[in-house]
Design a protein around this motif. Sequence first.
Motif, PDB file in Angstrom:
ATOM      1  N   VAL A   1       0.720  -1.207   0.066  1.00  0.00           N
ATOM      2  CA  VAL A   1      -0.084   0.160   0.000  1.00  0.00           C
ATOM      3  C   VAL A   1       0.999   1.221  -0.084  1.00  0.00           C
ATOM      4  CG1 VAL A   1      -1.677  -1.240   1.088  1.00  0.00           C
ATOM      5  CG2 VAL A   1      -0.200   0.044   2.485  1.00  0.00           C
ATOM      6  N   ASP A   2       0.356   2.311  -0.374  1.00  0.00           N
ATOM      7  CA  ASP A   2       0.850   3.671  -0.280  1.00  0.00           C
ATOM      8  C   ASP A   2       0.523   4.316   1.107  1.00  0.00           C
ATOM      9  OD1 ASP A   2      -1.670   4.540  -0.622  1.00  0.00           O
ATOM     10  OD2 ASP A   2      -1.078   5.668  -2.614  1.00  0.00           O
ATOM     11  N   GLU A   3       1.057   5.211   1.581  1.00  0.00           N
ATOM     12  CA  GLU A   3       0.790   5.964   2.930  1.00  0.00           C
ATOM     13  C   GLU A   3      -0.633   6.244   2.948  1.00  0.00           C
ATOM     14  OE1 GLU A   3       3.606   9.085   3.577  1.00  0.00           O
ATOM     15  OE2 GLU A   3       5.352   7.738   3.830  1.00  0.00           O
ATOM     16  N   LYS A   4      -1.250   6.787   2.186  1.00  0.00           N
ATOM     17  CA  LYS A   4      -2.512   7.098   2.209  1.00  0.00           C
ATOM     18  C   LYS A   4      -3.551   5.865   2.399  1.00  0.00           C
ATOM     19  CE  LYS A   4      -2.409  11.374  -0.346  1.00  0.00           C
ATOM     20  NZ  LYS A   4      -2.747  12.225  -1.639  1.00  0.00           N
ATOM     21  N   ALA A   5      -3.362   4.737   1.579  1.00  0.00           N
ATOM     22  CA  ALA A   5      -4.115   3.759   1.928  1.00  0.00           C
ATOM     23  C   ALA A   5      -3.859   3.050   3.159  1.00  0.00           C
ATOM     24  CB  ALA A   5      -3.863   2.716   0.554  1.00  0.00           C
ATOM     25  N   GLY A   6      -2.652   3.019   3.434  1.00  0.00           N
ATOM     26  CA  GLY A   6      -2.310   2.435   4.738  1.00  0.00           C
ATOM     27  C   GLY A   6      -2.458   3.275   5.974  1.00  0.00           C
ATOM     28  N   LYS A   7      -2.948   4.556   6.026  1.00  0.00           N
ATOM     29  CA  LYS A   7      -2.868   5.304   7.057  1.00  0.00           C
ATOM     30  C   LYS A   7      -3.600   4.822   8.545  1.00  0.00           C
ATOM     31  CE  LYS A   7      -7.217   8.072   6.262  1.00  0.00           C
ATOM     32  NZ  LYS A   7      -7.439   9.475   5.884  1.00  0.00           N
ATOM     33  N   LEU A   8      -4.583   3.930   8.210  1.00  0.00           N
ATOM     34  CA  LEU A   8      -5.252   3.152   9.249  1.00  0.00           C
ATOM     35  C   LEU A   8      -4.703   2.053   9.987  1.00  0.00           C
ATOM     36  CD1 LEU A   8      -9.276   4.066   8.079  1.00  0.00           C
ATOM     37  CD2 LEU A   8      -7.826   5.327   9.545  1.00  0.00           C
ATOM     38  N   LEU A   9      -3.617   1.420   9.399  1.00  0.00           N
ATOM     39  CA  LEU A   9      -3.170   0.455   9.804  1.00  0.00           C
ATOM     40  C   LEU A   9      -2.395   0.491  11.198  1.00  0.00           C
ATOM     41  CD1 LEU A   9      -1.330  -0.761   6.419  1.00  0.00           C
ATOM     42  CD2 LEU A   9      -3.310  -1.949   7.807  1.00  0.00           C
ATOM     43  N   ARG A  10      -2.602  -0.435  11.921  1.00  0.00           N
ATOM     44  CA  ARG A  10      -2.111  -0.242  13.438  1.00  0.00           C
ATOM     45  C   ARG A  10      -0.662  -1.078  13.400  1.00  0.00           C
ATOM     46  NH1 ARG A  10      -7.540  -1.219  14.293  1.00  0.00           N
ATOM     47  NH2 ARG A  10      -8.411   0.521  15.228  1.00  0.00           N
TER      48      ARG A  10
END
Length: 242
Positions: free
Chosen positions: A233-242
């Motif tokens: 993922v890029d940072e925007k798509a992965g922003k909710l990953l913990r």
Amino acid sequence: MRIIIEKDYNSLSKTASLLVASQTVLKPDSVLGLATGSTPLGMYNNLIEMYKRKEVDFSKVTTFNLDEYYGLSANHPQSYNTYMRENFFDHINIPPSQFYLPKGDTENVTSECYKYEEKIAQAGGIDFQVLGIGENGHIGFNEPDESLNVQTNLVDLTPQTIQANSRFFDSFEEVPKQAISIGIATIMKAKKILLLASGENKAEAIAQMTSGYVTTKVPASLLQTHQDVILLVDEKAGKLLR
């Protein structure tokens, strides 16, 4: 599940192309499962450039696409067959006899689905499956539901998916409401899976697919049970990953 977070879409696309190229170098006669949509375009562009530099060879590769719109012929401007030829196949050295997509304008859907599954089985199964993800968590066109198709089947697209796909058509009325899609079990049989996601609009789906829970309401969540998945993922798509 291995998670790779890249800074932006260009970095994501480059990494994805390197992973696919590595697969074909290690196993020249690989069976690749391929995806369409906006997200893989950068990956395909990078692979084309790598082919031109003679860094990768597709002459022995076999490919199977995830899906095709039901009712569209292979030559329809918005068919996935056209998408693949224009964005990838016409620019590399894969023989036409070695890439497959479901026949969207088939007169016998049941037979077409069965034949597609048989072709995948005869090829030895999929070595490396590339996936995108819908905003509602669908993979292929396996939409959220109480139950999911196991094998290739005709599926009804959700209003959300139809709306998302409407940007590729001149009018909303032209957007197909059904598609022939590889089933969940067929995807899960792939030896390795690479799922790509880019953009803030995919962040919630990515968070749900990695939540630790499996549900048919988020088809991509089933990938948590696969033994070899790369989530890229890029940072925007992965922003909710913990």
